[in-house]
Design a protein around this motif. Sequence first.
Motif, PDB file in Angstrom:
ATOM      1  N   MET A   1      -5.370 -24.733  25.431  1.00 35.36           N
ATOM      2  CA  MET A   1      -5.698 -26.057  24.910  1.00 35.36           C
ATOM      3  C   MET A   1      -6.830 -26.660  25.731  1.00 35.36           C
ATOM      4  SD  MET A   1      -3.266 -29.455  24.717  1.00 35.36           S
ATOM      5  CE  MET A   1      -2.473 -28.997  23.182  1.00 35.36           C
ATOM      6  N   PHE A   2      -7.633 -27.502  25.075  1.00 37.22           N
ATOM      7  CA  PHE A   2      -8.675 -28.271  25.756  1.00 37.22           C
ATOM      8  C   PHE A   2      -8.223 -29.726  25.830  1.00 37.22           C
ATOM      9  CE2 PHE A   2     -10.891 -24.609  24.191  1.00 37.22           C
ATOM     10  CZ  PHE A   2     -11.857 -24.341  25.137  1.00 37.22           C
ATOM     11  N   VAL A   3      -8.414 -30.346  26.985  1.00 40.46           N
ATOM     12  CA  VAL A   3      -8.078 -31.756  27.178  1.00 40.46           C
ATOM     13  C   VAL A   3      -9.334 -32.482  27.644  1.00 40.46           C
ATOM     14  CG1 VAL A   3      -6.724 -33.403  28.522  1.00 40.46           C
ATOM     15  CG2 VAL A   3      -5.672 -31.277  27.738  1.00 40.46           C
ATOM     16  N   ALA A   4      -9.607 -33.623  27.053  1.00 42.34           N
ATOM     17  CA  ALA A   4     -10.765 -34.415  27.463  1.00 42.34           C
ATOM     18  C   ALA A   4     -10.442 -35.893  27.283  1.00 42.34           C
ATOM     19  CB  ALA A   4     -11.999 -34.041  26.652  1.00 42.34           C
ATOM     20  N   HIS A   5     -11.094 -36.725  28.067  1.00 47.38           N
ATOM     21  CA  HIS A   5     -10.930 -38.173  27.930  1.00 47.38           C
ATOM     22  C   HIS A   5     -11.995 -38.658  26.952  1.00 47.38           C
ATOM     23  CE1 HIS A   5      -8.870 -41.745  29.300  1.00 47.38           C
ATOM     24  NE2 HIS A   5     -10.030 -42.381  29.344  1.00 47.38           N
ATOM     25  N   ASN A   6     -11.734 -38.510  25.677  1.00 45.10           N
ATOM     26  CA  ASN A   6     -12.588 -38.756  24.517  1.00 45.10           C
ATOM     27  C   ASN A   6     -12.971 -37.397  23.926  1.00 45.10           C
ATOM     28  OD1 ASN A   6     -14.029 -39.872  22.464  1.00 45.10           O
ATOM     29  ND2 ASN A   6     -15.516 -40.948  23.748  1.00 45.10           N
ATOM     30  N   ALA A   7     -11.976 -36.724  23.408  1.00 48.27           N
ATOM     31  CA  ALA A   7     -12.124 -35.340  22.966  1.00 48.27           C
ATOM     32  C   ALA A   7     -13.155 -35.174  21.865  1.00 48.27           C
ATOM     33  CB  ALA A   7     -10.767 -34.799  22.501  1.00 48.27           C
ATOM     34  N   GLY A   8     -13.216 -36.113  20.937  1.00 47.22           N
ATOM     35  CA  GLY A   8     -14.176 -35.982  19.844  1.00 47.22           C
ATOM     36  C   GLY A   8     -15.610 -35.936  20.331  1.00 47.22           C
ATOM     37  N   PHE A   9     -15.909 -36.713  21.363  1.00 44.78           N
ATOM     38  CA  PHE A   9     -17.257 -36.738  21.938  1.00 44.78           C
ATOM     39  C   PHE A   9     -17.590 -35.402  22.584  1.00 44.78           C
ATOM     40  CE2 PHE A   9     -20.060 -37.475  25.579  1.00 44.78           C
ATOM     41  CZ  PHE A   9     -21.125 -38.133  24.984  1.00 44.78           C
ATOM     42  N   ASP A  10     -16.673 -34.886  23.415  1.00 48.86           N
ATOM     43  CA  ASP A  10     -16.943 -33.636  24.129  1.00 48.86           C
ATOM     44  C   ASP A  10     -16.988 -32.437  23.183  1.00 48.86           C
ATOM     45  OD1 ASP A  10     -17.164 -34.757  26.667  1.00 48.86           O
ATOM     46  OD2 ASP A  10     -15.006 -34.799  26.931  1.00 48.86           O
ATOM     47  N   LEU A  11     -16.091 -32.417  22.202  1.00 49.17           N
ATOM     48  CA  LEU A  11     -16.080 -31.309  21.250  1.00 49.17           C
ATOM     49  C   LEU A  11     -17.385 -31.255  20.469  1.00 49.17           C
ATOM     50  CD1 LEU A  11     -14.763 -29.008  19.719  1.00 49.17           C
ATOM     51  CD2 LEU A  11     -13.570 -30.686  18.307  1.00 49.17           C
ATOM     52  N   GLY A  12     -17.936 -32.422  20.140  1.00 48.78           N
ATOM     53  CA  GLY A  12     -19.194 -32.458  19.407  1.00 48.78           C
ATOM     54  C   GLY A  12     -20.331 -31.768  20.146  1.00 48.78           C
ATOM     55  N   PHE A  13     -20.331 -31.881  21.475  1.00 50.42           N
ATOM     56  CA  PHE A  13     -21.353 -31.196  22.267  1.00 50.42           C
ATOM     57  C   PHE A  13     -21.045 -29.709  22.402  1.00 50.42           C
ATOM     58  CE2 PHE A  13     -22.440 -35.466  23.749  1.00 50.42           C
ATOM     59  CZ  PHE A  13     -23.822 -35.369  23.803  1.00 50.42           C
ATOM     60  N   LEU A  14     -19.800 -29.383  22.695  1.00 47.19           N
ATOM     61  CA  LEU A  14     -19.439 -27.997  22.992  1.00 47.19           C
ATOM     62  C   LEU A  14     -19.570 -27.075  21.786  1.00 47.19           C
ATOM     63  CD1 LEU A  14     -16.326 -28.251  25.333  1.00 47.19           C
ATOM     64  CD2 LEU A  14     -18.546 -27.255  25.875  1.00 47.19           C
ATOM     65  N   GLU A  15     -19.231 -27.576  20.597  1.00 48.54           N
ATOM     66  CA  GLU A  15     -19.191 -26.678  19.444  1.00 48.54           C
ATOM     67  C   GLU A  15     -20.578 -26.168  19.061  1.00 48.54           C
ATOM     68  OE1 GLU A  15     -17.847 -28.426  15.835  1.00 48.54           O
ATOM     69  OE2 GLU A  15     -18.936 -30.301  16.141  1.00 48.54           O
ATOM     70  N   ARG A  16     -21.629 -26.871  19.452  1.00 44.96           N
ATOM     71  CA  ARG A  16     -22.978 -26.391  19.138  1.00 44.96           C
ATOM     72  C   ARG A  16     -23.346 -25.184  19.995  1.00 44.96           C
ATOM     73  NH1 ARG A  16     -24.023 -32.120  18.875  1.00 44.96           N
ATOM     74  NH2 ARG A  16     -24.937 -32.149  20.954  1.00 44.96           N
TER      75      ARG A  16
ATOM     76  N   VAL B   1     -14.709 -22.908  20.410  1.00 39.90           N
ATOM     77  CA  VAL B   1     -13.794 -23.958  20.867  1.00 39.90           C
ATOM     78  C   VAL B   1     -13.240 -24.766  19.700  1.00 39.90           C
ATOM     79  CG1 VAL B   1     -15.020 -24.145  23.062  1.00 39.90           C
ATOM     80  CG2 VAL B   1     -15.573 -25.745  21.213  1.00 39.90           C
ATOM     81  N   VAL B   2     -13.887 -24.705  18.549  1.00 40.51           N
ATOM     82  CA  VAL B   2     -13.466 -25.524  17.416  1.00 40.51           C
ATOM     83  C   VAL B   2     -12.083 -25.119  16.919  1.00 40.51           C
ATOM     84  CG1 VAL B   2     -14.046 -26.230  15.061  1.00 40.51           C
ATOM     85  CG2 VAL B   2     -15.858 -25.930  16.748  1.00 40.51           C
ATOM     86  N   VAL B   3     -11.734 -23.849  17.016  1.00 38.21           N
ATOM     87  CA  VAL B   3     -10.455 -23.372  16.491  1.00 38.21           C
ATOM     88  C   VAL B   3      -9.319 -23.530  17.501  1.00 38.21           C
ATOM     89  CG1 VAL B   3     -11.591 -21.742  14.969  1.00 38.21           C
ATOM     90  CG2 VAL B   3     -10.879 -20.988  17.236  1.00 38.21           C
ATOM     91  N   LYS B   4      -9.610 -23.985  18.690  1.00 37.64           N
ATOM     92  CA  LYS B   4      -8.588 -24.189  19.719  1.00 37.64           C
ATOM     93  C   LYS B   4      -7.955 -25.578  19.567  1.00 37.64           C
ATOM     94  CE  LYS B   4      -9.275 -20.583  22.700  1.00 37.64           C
ATOM     95  NZ  LYS B   4      -8.275 -19.825  23.490  1.00 37.64           N
ATOM     96  N   PRO B   5      -6.703 -25.743  20.024  1.00 40.26           N
ATOM     97  CA  PRO B   5      -6.108 -27.082  20.045  1.00 40.26           C
ATOM     98  C   PRO B   5      -6.828 -27.987  21.055  1.00 40.26           C
ATOM     99  CG  PRO B   5      -4.423 -25.380  20.241  1.00 40.26           C
ATOM    100  CD  PRO B   5      -5.748 -24.705  20.444  1.00 40.26           C
ATOM    101  N   TRP B   6      -6.997 -29.245  20.677  1.00 38.70           N
ATOM    102  CA  TRP B   6      -7.597 -30.247  21.563  1.00 38.70           C
ATOM    103  C   TRP B   6      -6.637 -31.425  21.694  1.00 38.70           C
ATOM    104  CZ3 TRP B   6     -12.578 -30.970  23.891  1.00 38.70           C
ATOM    105  CH2 TRP B   6     -13.416 -29.853  23.799  1.00 38.70           C
ATOM    106  N   ALA B   7      -6.581 -31.999  22.882  1.00 39.44           N
ATOM    107  CA  ALA B   7      -5.805 -33.212  23.119  1.00 39.44           C
ATOM    108  C   ALA B   7      -6.694 -34.233  23.812  1.00 39.44           C
ATOM    109  CB  ALA B   7      -4.573 -32.919  23.973  1.00 39.44           C
ATOM    110  N   CYS B   8      -6.506 -35.495  23.477  1.00 38.71           N
ATOM    111  CA  CYS B   8      -7.382 -36.557  23.990  1.00 38.71           C
ATOM    112  C   CYS B   8      -6.581 -37.538  24.834  1.00 38.71           C
ATOM    113  CB  CYS B   8      -8.047 -37.285  22.823  1.00 38.71           C
ATOM    114  SG  CYS B   8      -9.175 -38.589  23.341  1.00 38.71           S
ATOM    115  N   SER B   9      -6.881 -37.580  26.124  1.00 37.54           N
ATOM    116  CA  SER B   9      -6.171 -38.499  27.017  1.00 37.54           C
ATOM    117  C   SER B   9      -6.576 -39.949  26.791  1.00 37.54           C
ATOM    118  CB  SER B   9      -6.413 -38.112  28.483  1.00 37.54           C
ATOM    119  OG  SER B   9      -7.800 -38.079  28.786  1.00 37.54           O
TER     120      SER B   9
END
Length: 213
Positions: A46-61, A66-74
């Motif tokens: 799992m990926f954890v980030a403090h504002n997951a949508g923001f970080d995922l937007g950068f990483l997926e490019r 990482v897009v198919v992995k579970p994400w959790a947002c603190s």
Amino acid sequence: PISWLEDPGVPLSQTITRVTGLKDDDLAGTRLDVPRIKQIFDRADMFVAHNAGFDLGFLERRFPSVVVKPWACSLQEIPWKELGLPCCSLGHLLMEHGHFFNGHRAAADVWATFQLLQMSEADRLNVVPDADTQTYLKRLLESSDAGAVRLRAVRMPFDQKDWVKSRGYHWDADRKIWWKDFPMDQYLAEKAAFAAAGLPEPVGTMMTAKDRY
């Protein structure tokens, strides 16, 4: 924490330098260790980030796997406001627990999030934890496992925009619709609030940790 720098190939703006402290000389000739990063990502559950949508937007490019992995947002999945913490920035949350850090650099942000998640409300209140005390990480994992319902306020009258804004809904400019994610146990109560206000019933979509962000 493990972190890398990468030369962007263009001069840094004054804003970036002011926020991060990095200068062009710090980045000259640097590169991400892409094979190492992919190895770390591939073995992550799992990926954890403090504002997951923001970080995922950068990483997926750069790392589309990482897009198919579970994400959790603190930031979104821990009920900070219900716990008496209306400001949810990472720095402010740590300050409320008696700590501080130098933000705006990846390693510091990751380490600060890691430390915060090991704490609990008992740490903030400076009391001895009891058997029911949950760490913030446990709260986050329970939220992630439970999933959420994304409510979309369809056919919302324009003069009711302040009502949905006051309830924390976000405006999707592309789809022209208001939306907000709710824990499963709050879903029916939110639908009832729309009915009580005489508004069209919102449309709900089940979201999991793999597609929420």
